[in-house]
Design a protein around this motif. Structure first.
Motif, PDB file in Angstrom:
ATOM      1  N   GLN A 226       4.978   3.341  -3.316  1.00 52.75           N
ATOM      2  CA  GLN A 226       4.165   2.428  -2.512  1.00 52.75           C
ATOM      3  C   GLN A 226       2.682   2.470  -2.888  1.00 52.75           C
ATOM      4  O   GLN A 226       2.102   1.424  -3.169  1.00 52.75           O
ATOM      5  CB  GLN A 226       4.395   2.693  -1.017  1.00 52.75           C
ATOM      6  CG  GLN A 226       5.756   2.129  -0.594  1.00 52.75           C
ATOM      7  CD  GLN A 226       6.192   2.572   0.789  1.00 52.75           C
ATOM      8  OE1 GLN A 226       5.722   3.572   1.304  1.00 52.75           O
ATOM      9  NE2 GLN A 226       7.113   1.838   1.382  1.00 52.75           N
TER      10      GLN A 226
ATOM     11  N   SER B 101      12.346  -0.976  -3.277  1.00 51.00           N
ATOM     12  CA  SER B 101      12.024  -0.284  -2.024  1.00 51.00           C
ATOM     13  C   SER B 101      13.255  -0.194  -1.115  1.00 51.00           C
ATOM     14  O   SER B 101      13.507   0.847  -0.494  1.00 51.00           O
ATOM     15  CB  SER B 101      10.879  -1.036  -1.341  1.00 51.00           C
ATOM     16  OG  SER B 101      10.689  -0.576  -0.049  1.00 51.00           O
TER      17      SER B 101
ATOM     18  N   GLY C 118       2.749  -4.931   1.707  1.00 51.30           N
ATOM     19  CA  GLY C 118       3.991  -4.217   1.948  1.00 51.30           C
ATOM     20  C   GLY C 118       5.161  -4.927   1.266  1.00 51.30           C
ATOM     21  O   GLY C 118       4.963  -5.772   0.390  1.00 51.30           O
TER      22      GLY C 118
END
Lengths: 98, 98
Positions: free
Chosen positions: A48, A32, A56
């Motif tokens: 995601q 990410s 997250g």
């Protein structure tokens, strides 16, 4: 159809297990971080939801700490994945003072 | 509109520079290896065209060699990104014999 769904569940099971480990979470966060650094927004928008992580990703700073990287290494100007590769390449060499 | 196009060119320029280095290519290949391992096919389908690499990615075996990982580390059963994180975590410890 059933076969595909079973395969998909199995795949997700492996991924879920991986993401529940500290290293797995680090790996997803490093990806990410790389995607964000280069503004690969389309990939991020798919990554995601596809890995479906509830919590997250770790922030750049948290990642940097977890990997034991100091700010001195200039890791703010580079994706941490690149820093990790550089560090692993130099692991047999003595650390420079500056 | 012009502003967005300029930003996009700049971003791609940074990414292009990165992918022209050995470490940058390794990073992109590590991400691709992770996505393939967990069959994150939707992300892969966006990642490959978005980073627009002409030469594709390095294979698992080539990556493994480049990172100096031996087959003994069982890296065939794990994404190499995870192995890299594990190795970096243990870099201060002596290597086990087996």
């Amino acid at each position: 159809q059933d076969k595909i769904e079973n395969k998909s569940q199995l795949v997700n099971e492996n991924l879920k297990k991986c993401l529940n480990t500290k290293d797995g979470r680090l790996a997803a966060s490093l990806i990410s971080d790389f995607l964000q650094f280069f503004h690969l927004d389309f990939t991020l928008a798919v990554f995601q939801p596809e890995i479906n992580t509830l919590n997250g990703f770790d922030s750049h700073d948290a990642l940097s700490r977890d990997l034991g990287m100091s700010d001195a290494e200039g890791n703010r100007n580079n994706p941490l994945l690149l820093e990790l590769i550089r560090c692993s390449r130099n692991k047999d060499k003595p650390m420079p003072l500056f």
